[in-house]
Motif scaffolding. Structure first.
Motif, PDB file in Angstrom:
ATOM      1  N   ASN A   7      -3.114  -7.326  -0.161  1.00  0.00           N
ATOM      2  CA  ASN A   7      -2.302  -6.140   0.120  1.00  0.00           C
ATOM      3  C   ASN A   7      -1.359  -6.902   1.599  1.00  0.00           C
ATOM      4  OD1 ASN A   7      -2.871  -3.635  -1.501  1.00  0.00           O
ATOM      5  ND2 ASN A   7      -5.006  -4.306  -0.827  1.00  0.00           N
ATOM      6  N   PRO A  12       2.411  -3.339  -1.674  1.00  0.00           N
ATOM      7  CA  PRO A  12       1.184  -2.723  -1.811  1.00  0.00           C
ATOM      8  C   PRO A  12       0.010  -3.481  -2.828  1.00  0.00           C
ATOM      9  CG  PRO A  12       2.613  -1.365  -3.012  1.00  0.00           C
ATOM     10  CD  PRO A  12       3.467  -2.620  -2.262  1.00  0.00           C
ATOM     11  N   ARG A  59      -4.290  -0.919  -5.026  1.00  0.00           N
ATOM     12  CA  ARG A  59      -2.913  -0.520  -5.397  1.00  0.00           C
ATOM     13  C   ARG A  59      -2.078  -1.532  -6.079  1.00  0.00           C
ATOM     14  NH1 ARG A  59       0.306   1.994  -0.603  1.00  0.00           N
ATOM     15  NH2 ARG A  59       1.332   2.863  -2.133  1.00  0.00           N
ATOM     16  N   TYR A  60      -1.230  -1.319  -6.997  1.00  0.00           N
ATOM     17  CA  TYR A  60      -0.478  -2.470  -7.652  1.00  0.00           C
ATOM     18  C   TYR A  60       0.973  -2.144  -7.669  1.00  0.00           C
ATOM     19  CZ  TYR A  60       1.243  -5.662 -11.305  1.00  0.00           C
ATOM     20  OH  TYR A  60       2.193  -6.331 -11.907  1.00  0.00           O
ATOM     21  N   GLN A  61       2.067  -2.837  -7.337  1.00  0.00           N
ATOM     22  CA  GLN A  61       3.400  -2.561  -7.423  1.00  0.00           C
ATOM     23  C   GLN A  61       3.844  -3.589  -8.699  1.00  0.00           C
ATOM     24  OE1 GLN A  61       6.288  -1.640  -4.329  1.00  0.00           O
ATOM     25  NE2 GLN A  61       6.722  -3.880  -4.408  1.00  0.00           N
ATOM     26  N   VAL A  85       4.279   2.008  -8.780  1.00  0.00           N
ATOM     27  CA  VAL A  85       3.324   1.643  -8.186  1.00  0.00           C
ATOM     28  C   VAL A  85       1.787   2.346  -8.709  1.00  0.00           C
ATOM     29  CG1 VAL A  85       2.175   1.954  -5.644  1.00  0.00           C
ATOM     30  CG2 VAL A  85       4.411   1.364  -5.901  1.00  0.00           C
ATOM     31  N   THR A  87      -1.896   3.317  -8.391  1.00  0.00           N
ATOM     32  CA  THR A  87      -2.965   3.665  -7.149  1.00  0.00           C
ATOM     33  C   THR A  87      -4.302   4.144  -7.826  1.00  0.00           C
ATOM     34  OG1 THR A  87      -1.223   4.059  -5.724  1.00  0.00           O
ATOM     35  CG2 THR A  87      -3.562   4.419  -4.941  1.00  0.00           C
ATOM     36  N   THR A  89      -7.416   6.173  -7.197  1.00  0.00           N
ATOM     37  CA  THR A  89      -8.067   7.165  -6.221  1.00  0.00           C
ATOM     38  C   THR A  89      -9.574   7.396  -6.194  1.00  0.00           C
ATOM     39  OG1 THR A  89      -7.713   9.387  -7.515  1.00  0.00           O
ATOM     40  CG2 THR A  89      -5.784   8.452  -6.273  1.00  0.00           C
TER      41      THR A  89
END
Length: 215
Positions: A7, A12, A59-61, A85, A87, A89
């Motif tokens: 990150n 992100p 997270r991954y973009q 993006v 995410t 949770t």
């Protein structure tokens, strides 16, 4: 945190998602069903999010640059660009992003082909279900709530289906080839200005007014 993920303030994350062998590819013909190594390129349409689904907080973009014609039934005339993006949770996998492209459509009045620049907001939420069995300890599957038009299968996100559905929904329902299209009938502006609308009984009104003026 996975060894594939990191990150930074600007990005992100670039981990937790890897390429898969698309149907019809040489890898698929050899029976390769496992994810391929490495992060997917911007033109890839199948993303394996299994590692991301197993890592809460990750997270991954992903940047999108899909060539025109790569997605069937979309009619894109330009490269589909955007980004998403993803995410984790803990309970769900959230997807946020944007995508835009120029689409070829048909004028609803004259049926001529026309072009529209379309931009779509991408917002999805996928449930994360853990399967603890004798054969799969801790395996996590991604479940699409919209089962009628699911864009995930197991841990494979079909980015092509996601883009097609959202861009078509963002396109106008009644596209026109030009403002004020008159079903292919072209009327010069000077002729339109010369046209006058006369009420059916206007002549009788003029005659009655003349008779009233007679001695």
């Amino acid at each position: 945190m996975s060894r594939f993920a990191y990150n930074t303030d600007d990005d992100p994350g670039e981990g937790g998602v890897v390429s898969v062998a698309p149907p019809g590819s040489k890898a698929a013909e050899r029976g390769v069903s496992a994810p391929l190594s490495g992060a997917p390129g911007p033109d890839e349409l199948l993303l394996d999010v299994g590692m991301l689904a197993r890592t809460p907080g990750m997270r991954y973009q992903h940047h999108i640059a899909v060539p025109s014609g790569a997605i069937a039934e979309l009619g894109a005339l330009s490269t589909i660009v955007g980004k998403i993006v993803l995410t984790n949770t803990g309970a769900a996998l959230l997807l946020d992003g944007t995508a835009s492209a120029t689409l070829q459509m048909e004028c609803t009045r004259c049926l001529k082909p026309t072009q529209y620049a379309v931009e779509a907001e991408l917002e999805e939420s996928f449930d994360l279900i853990a399967a603890n069995t004798a054969y799969a300890q801790g395996e996590v599957k991604v479940v699409d709530e919209n089962v009628e038009a699911s864009v995930v299968e197991g841990t494979i996100l079909n980015l092509g289906d996601l883009l097609r559905q959202n861009l078509l929904l963002a396109a106008p329902l009644q596209p026109l080839c030009a403002e004020g299209c008159s079903n292919g009938i072209s009327v010069p502006e000077e002729e339109l200005e010369a046209l006058t609308v006369t009420a059916p009984l206007a002549g009788l009104g003029d005659l009655w007014a003349k008779r009233q003026q007679e001695p």
